[in-house]
Scaffold this motif. Structure first.
Motif, PDB file in Angstrom:
ATOM      1  N   VAL A 173     -45.205   9.491 -22.446  1.00 25.12           N
ATOM      2  CA  VAL A 173     -45.075  10.574 -23.420  1.00 25.12           C
ATOM      3  C   VAL A 173     -43.700  10.481 -24.057  1.00 25.12           C
ATOM      4  CG1 VAL A 173     -46.633  12.163 -22.216  1.00 25.12           C
ATOM      5  CG2 VAL A 173     -44.182  12.217 -21.718  1.00 25.12           C
ATOM      6  N   PRO A 175     -41.107  13.233 -24.966  1.00 29.92           N
ATOM      7  CA  PRO A 175     -40.967  14.673 -24.712  1.00 29.92           C
ATOM      8  C   PRO A 175     -40.844  15.522 -25.970  1.00 29.92           C
ATOM      9  CG  PRO A 175     -39.667  13.438 -23.136  1.00 29.92           C
ATOM     10  CD  PRO A 175     -40.197  12.440 -24.116  1.00 29.92           C
ATOM     11  N   LEU A 178     -44.159  16.734 -27.595  1.00 28.08           N
ATOM     12  CA  LEU A 178     -45.142  17.497 -26.835  1.00 28.08           C
ATOM     13  C   LEU A 178     -45.079  18.976 -27.200  1.00 28.08           C
ATOM     14  CD1 LEU A 178     -44.768  15.909 -23.273  1.00 28.08           C
ATOM     15  CD2 LEU A 178     -46.441  15.346 -25.052  1.00 28.08           C
ATOM     16  N   ASP A 180     -46.994  21.274 -25.558  1.00 30.42           N
ATOM     17  CA  ASP A 180     -47.139  22.024 -24.310  1.00 30.42           C
ATOM     18  C   ASP A 180     -47.015  21.057 -23.137  1.00 30.42           C
ATOM     19  OD1 ASP A 180     -47.706  23.686 -22.214  1.00 30.42           O
ATOM     20  OD2 ASP A 180     -49.555  24.510 -23.074  1.00 30.42           O
ATOM     21  N   PRO A 181     -45.783  20.726 -22.710  1.00 26.59           N
ATOM     22  CA  PRO A 181     -45.602  19.785 -21.595  1.00 26.59           C
ATOM     23  C   PRO A 181     -46.282  20.237 -20.308  1.00 26.59           C
ATOM     24  CG  PRO A 181     -43.529  20.173 -22.730  1.00 26.59           C
ATOM     25  CD  PRO A 181     -44.495  21.174 -23.265  1.00 26.59           C
ATOM     26  N   VAL A 184     -49.940  19.342 -20.461  1.00 25.58           N
ATOM     27  CA  VAL A 184     -50.097  17.894 -20.344  1.00 25.58           C
ATOM     28  C   VAL A 184     -50.002  17.469 -18.879  1.00 25.58           C
ATOM     29  CG1 VAL A 184     -49.001  15.664 -20.845  1.00 25.58           C
ATOM     30  CG2 VAL A 184     -49.306  17.354 -22.674  1.00 25.58           C
ATOM     31  N   CYS A 185     -48.999  17.984 -18.177  1.00 27.42           N
ATOM     32  CA  CYS A 185     -48.802  17.602 -16.775  1.00 27.42           C
ATOM     33  C   CYS A 185     -49.903  18.149 -15.888  1.00 27.42           C
ATOM     34  CB  CYS A 185     -47.431  18.084 -16.298  1.00 27.42           C
ATOM     35  SG  CYS A 185     -46.065  17.233 -17.120  1.00 27.42           S
ATOM     36  N   LEU A 200     -43.699  17.050 -14.551  1.00 25.39           N
ATOM     37  CA  LEU A 200     -43.004  17.908 -15.513  1.00 25.39           C
ATOM     38  C   LEU A 200     -41.491  17.720 -15.449  1.00 25.39           C
ATOM     39  CD1 LEU A 200     -43.357  20.086 -17.656  1.00 25.39           C
ATOM     40  CD2 LEU A 200     -43.244  21.805 -15.830  1.00 25.39           C
ATOM     41  N   ILE A 203     -40.372  14.694 -17.327  1.00 26.42           N
ATOM     42  CA  ILE A 203     -40.328  14.896 -18.773  1.00 26.42           C
ATOM     43  C   ILE A 203     -39.093  15.693 -19.174  1.00 26.42           C
ATOM     44  CG2 ILE A 203     -41.478  16.047 -20.706  1.00 26.42           C
ATOM     45  CD1 ILE A 203     -44.151  15.411 -19.319  1.00 26.42           C
ATOM     46  N   ARG A 204     -38.832  16.750 -18.448  1.00 23.33           N
ATOM     47  CA  ARG A 204     -37.743  17.648 -18.828  1.00 23.33           C
ATOM     48  C   ARG A 204     -36.358  17.040 -18.624  1.00 23.33           C
ATOM     49  NH1 ARG A 204     -40.146  23.345 -16.304  1.00 23.33           N
ATOM     50  NH2 ARG A 204     -41.364  23.941 -18.170  1.00 23.33           N
ATOM     51  N   GLY A 234     -50.755  13.780 -26.574  1.00 20.71           N
ATOM     52  CA  GLY A 234     -49.386  13.332 -26.322  1.00 20.71           C
ATOM     53  C   GLY A 234     -49.289  12.151 -25.374  1.00 20.71           C
TER      54      GLY A 234
END
Length: 627
Positions: A173, A175, A178, A180-181, A184-185, A200, A203-204, A234
Motif C-alpha cells: 500500500v 499510506p 488510503l 481508510d487504513p 484495509v487492515c 496498521l 502503515i502508520r 488500495g
C-alpha cells in the motif's frame, strides 16, 4: 499486565523516585514537578496528564504525544533527567530518551530538552514539536524506514547457487493514498491471519508516499486469494523474484516460504513483508545467516509534501547476512541424480575420500536425503566385513585361505543363509569377500575378538561423535560378548549405519585415513550469535597400512571378479563390495566403494544384490563424462 507493560511501569517508578533528587538544584520545586509529571505521563501513555504540564492546547499535545508513538511504531519510551538549569524566569531540563522501536529493531537513544516557564505562577513545559525531539519542527512528523537485505544464496563448492529464482507476491500500500487504513487492515487480516494491529502500525509508521510491503505470498497461496486481495481498495500486488526454489539435492538445500502468521511467531516477533523463512534443510539450519538483517532509519517527514526532511538516526544491519558455502559439487550431484533416475527406490552418498567433504546426496522420491541418506539407520549387511579386516590380520588369517560358502551356517546358535552360493570347490576368503558370502564370513567369528572388532569399527567412524548442521547418523554396533553376536556383526545384522557413514568407510579404505564428514565450509556455525567456537569435529583416524592394502585388494576383487562387477567404469580402477540386507521385510542392496578420490555408498531397495553396484557404475560413468 504484559511483561512489556510491567517494564514500562517499573521504569516510570524509577523516574519518579529519581527526579526528586534534583529538587535541590531548583529554587522552585514545582519546576521539577512539571518535568517529572510530563515525562512520566509521556512514558506511561497518560498523555492527558503530560499535556496538562505544558502551556499548549491539551488535545493538541495529547495527540502529538500519541502520534509520536504510532509514527515510530514504538514499543515503549523511557526517560532519565540529566540536568535542570534556571536562568531568571526560564528553566531548561535535559533528558535522555530511549525508544524501543520494536522487537526486531534497535533502541533509539537521543538527548532532548524541555524548556519551562512560569504561567500564572506555575511551571509549565513550553510546548512545540521540538519537545519530542530537538530536530522535529512544526509541520513535520516522525517515520521509520526499514530496509531488509535480500535472502542470501546457498552455494556449492564452485560458488554456484543451489537454488533457482521463484516468484513471490507482495501486497503493498501507499499510506498517503488510503482513505481508510483501518478498514484495509481489517480486510487483509481476515484473509491472511496476520494481526490487524501489526498491519496498521506498519502503515502508520512508514513514510506516507512510498510503497509499504505488508504481506508476502507464495504462488499457491496467492492463487487462492488473489480475487479477495483485488477487492481491497488500495492494495497493490507486485511479483518479486527471489532465489528460494531449491536445486538438487533439494532436501539438503531445503525449502523456503514467505513469512506466515505461524512462522512469524516461531521467529520471535513481527517480520517485515518480503522476509522469507527456511522450513527445512540448510535453509532452516542457517536461517539467521541467510536473512533477517535490516537497515533501519528514523526520519522526519514534511506533512504537506510527504518528503523526507532529515535523518535523525540510522542503524546499519547489526549482523551481516552471508551466503552458505557447502562442499556439494554440481557435476557430482548431477551424476548421482542421473544414476538413480528410473531405478528402484534408493540413495547414493558421495564423499571426497581425502577430505571427508560431502560431494553429492541423491535419492529417489521414496527416500529423504537428510532423514534417510544422512541420518537413516539401516543394517550394514556384509559391508561390515570391511571393518573385520584388521581383526582377521591380527588373527593370522590369509585372504587366500580356502573357506566354504554353504547355503546355511550356524554360529553360536545364530543361523545365517546365503542365497545362490557359488558352486564348485570351496572358494578362497578373497572370493568370499568379493561375493559377500555371509555363511563363509560369519564362520570367522570364533577367530576374531569381539572387543577388537568393535575397536576396528570405531576406527572406521562407527558411533563417532561428529557434528553436521543437519541430522546425521554415524552408526551403532551392539555389544559383542558372544560368538553369535560377533557373527551377527560380521553379517551386519546388529550393526546400523547410514549411507553417509558407509561412504566415509569407503573413503577410509581408499585414502588410508577415516575423516569426519563436512557439508558446510562457511559460516563455521549455524548460530551467528554463538560466542563460543563450534565443537571441533573428531580427529582423522589413521588405518593400519597392512589392513588398507588388504582392503584395496579385496575391494578391487569385488569389482573385477565378484558381485560388484556392474560398478565398472572408465577411468581409474573402481574398488567396491556389495551386500544384501533386510529391514522391515524389505530387501536392501548395498554397494560401498570408490573410484579415484570419490567414495560412495549406494543403498537400493531391491532383492537383486547387485542393484547398488549398477547405480554406482552409472554414477562413476556420468561423473567421468562430466555430464
Amino acid at each position: 499486565m504484559t511483561g512489556k507493560a510491567r517494564r514500562t511501569v517499573a521504569a516510570a517508578l524509577t523516574l519518579a523516585a529519581t527526579v526528586p533528587m534534583l529538587s535541590a538544584c531548583l529554587e522552585e520545586p514545582s519546576a521539577h514537578e512539571a518535568v517529572r509529571d510530563f515525562l512520566v505521563g509521556w512514558q506511561t501513555g497518560d498523555y492527558v496528564a503530560a499535556a496538562r504540564r505544558t502551556d499548549g492546547d491539551e488535545r493538541t499535545v495529547s495527540k502529538a504525544l500519541e502520534d509520536a508513538k504510532i509514527q515510530l511504531d514504538a514499543a515503549s519510551f523511557r526517560f532519565r533527567v540529566k540536568a535542570v538549569r534556571r536562568a531568571g524566569d526560564e528553566t531548561e531540563a535535559d533528558f535522555d530518551a530511549e525508544v524501543d522501536l520494536g522487537e526486531n529493531n534497535p533502541l533509539w537513544q537521543y538527548t532532548g530538552k524541555l524548556p519551562l516557564h512560569l504561567v500564572d505562577g506555575r511551571w509549565k513545559v513550553h510546548w512545540s514539536p521540538s519537545v519530542l525531539h530537538p530536530d522535529l519542527h512544526e509541520g513535520q512528523r516522525f517515520a521509520v524506514d526499514v530496509i531488509p537485505e535480500g535472502r542470501k544464496p546457498i552455494l556449492d563448492r564452485n560458488g554456484d547457487p543451489l537454488q533457482q529464482e521463484a516468484t513471490l507476491y507482495v501486497a503493498n500500500v501507499v499510506p498517503a493514498t488510503l482513505k481508510d487504513p483501518v478498514a484495509v487492515c481489517e480486510q487483509l487480516s481476515k484473509i491472511t491471519g496476520f494481526p490487524q494491529d501489526r498491519l496498521l502500525s506498519r502503515i502508520r509508521s512508514a513514510r506516507p508516499n512510498v510503497q509499504v510491503p505488508l504481506v508476502t505470498f507464495g504462488r499457491a497461496k496467492y492463487a487462492q486469494i488473489s480475487d479477495k486481495l483485488a477487492a481491497i481498495p488500495g492494495i497493490v500486488v507486485s511479483p518479486q523474484k527471489q532465489p528460494v526454489a531449491p536445486d538438487s539435492p533439494a532436501q539438503i538445500v531445503g525449502t523456503v516460504t514467505a513469512v506466515t502468521p505461524e512462522t512469524e511467531q516461531q521467529l520471535g516477533g513481527p517480520q517485515r513483508a518480503g522476509d522469507t523463512v527456511g522450513r527445512t534443510g540448510l535453509q532452516k539450519a542457517y536461517q539467521e545467516h541467510l536473512t533477517g538483517s535490516t537497515e533501519t532509519r528514523v526520519i522526519t517527514v514534511d506533512l504537506k509534501t510527504n518528503q523526507q526532511v532529515a535523518e535523525l538516526r540510522k542503524w546499519r544491519p547489526s549482523r551481516s547476512t552471508s551466503p552458505v558455502r557447502t562442499t556439494l559439487d554440481g557435476p557430482a550431484q548431477k551424476a548421482a541424480d542421473t544414476a538413480l533416475f528410473g531405478t528402484t527406490p534408493g540413495m547414493l552418498v558421495a564423499v571426497q575420500a581425502s577430505t571427508g567433504e560431502i560431494r553429492a546426496v541423491g535419492s529417489t522420491k521414496e527416500y529423504n536425503q537428510e532423514k534417510d541418506a544422512l541420518a537413516g539407520k539401516f543394517p550394514a549387511g556384509t559391508t561390515f566385513s570391511i571393518m573385520t579386516v584388521e581383526g582377521l590380520l591380527k588373527a593370522g588369517i590369509s585372504t587366500k585361505q580356502r573357506l566354504a560358502c554353504p547355503v546355511e551356517r550356524s554360529v553360536g546358535g545364530a543361523r545365517f543363509r546365503q542365497a545362490d552360493p557359488p558352486g564348485g570347490t570351496a572358494p578362497s576368503l578373497l572370493g568370499d569377500f568379493a561375493s559377500g558370502c555371509v555363511t563363509a564370513l560369519t564362520a570367522l567369528a570364533r577367530r576374531i575378538d569381539g572387543t577388537e572388532l568393535t575397536a576396528s569399527a570405531t576406527r572406521f567412524g562407527i558411533e563417532s561423535p561428529w557434528t553436521l548442521p543437519l541430522k546425521s547418523f554415524s552408526g551403532s554396533i551392539g555389544p559383542l560378548r558372544t560368538d553369535a553376536a560377533t557373527a551377527k556383526a560380521i553379517a551386519g545384522q546388529n550393526v546400523l549405519v547410514s549411507p553417509l557413514s558407509m561412504a566415509l568407510v569407503a573413503g577410509a579404505a581408499a585414502s588410508g585415513t577415516w575423516r569426519p564428514p563436512t557439508l558446510v565450509t562457511d559460516p563455521k556455525s549455524p548460530d551467528p550469535a554463538a560466542e563460543a567456537e563450534p565443537p571441533k569435529p573428531p580427529s582423522p583416524i589413521k588405518i593400519d597400512d597392512k589392513a588398507v592394502a588388504t582392503l584395496r585388494t579385496l575391494m578391487r576383487s569385488g569389482v573385477v571378479a565378484g558381485s560388484a562387477r556392474s560398478a565398472t567404469a572408465p577411468g581409474a580402477p573402481v574398488h567396491g563390495l556389495t551386500a544384501a540386507a533386510t529391514q522391515n521385510r524389505k530387501p536392501l542392496a548395498w554397494f560401498v566403494g570408490w573410484q579415484g578420490d570419490i567414495a560412495v555408498a549406494v543403498l537400493m531397495e531391491s532383492a537383486d544384490s547387485t542393484a547398488g553396484a549398477a547405480v554406482a557404475g552409472r554414477f562413476f560413468q556420468k561423473l567421468n563424462a562430466g555430464t
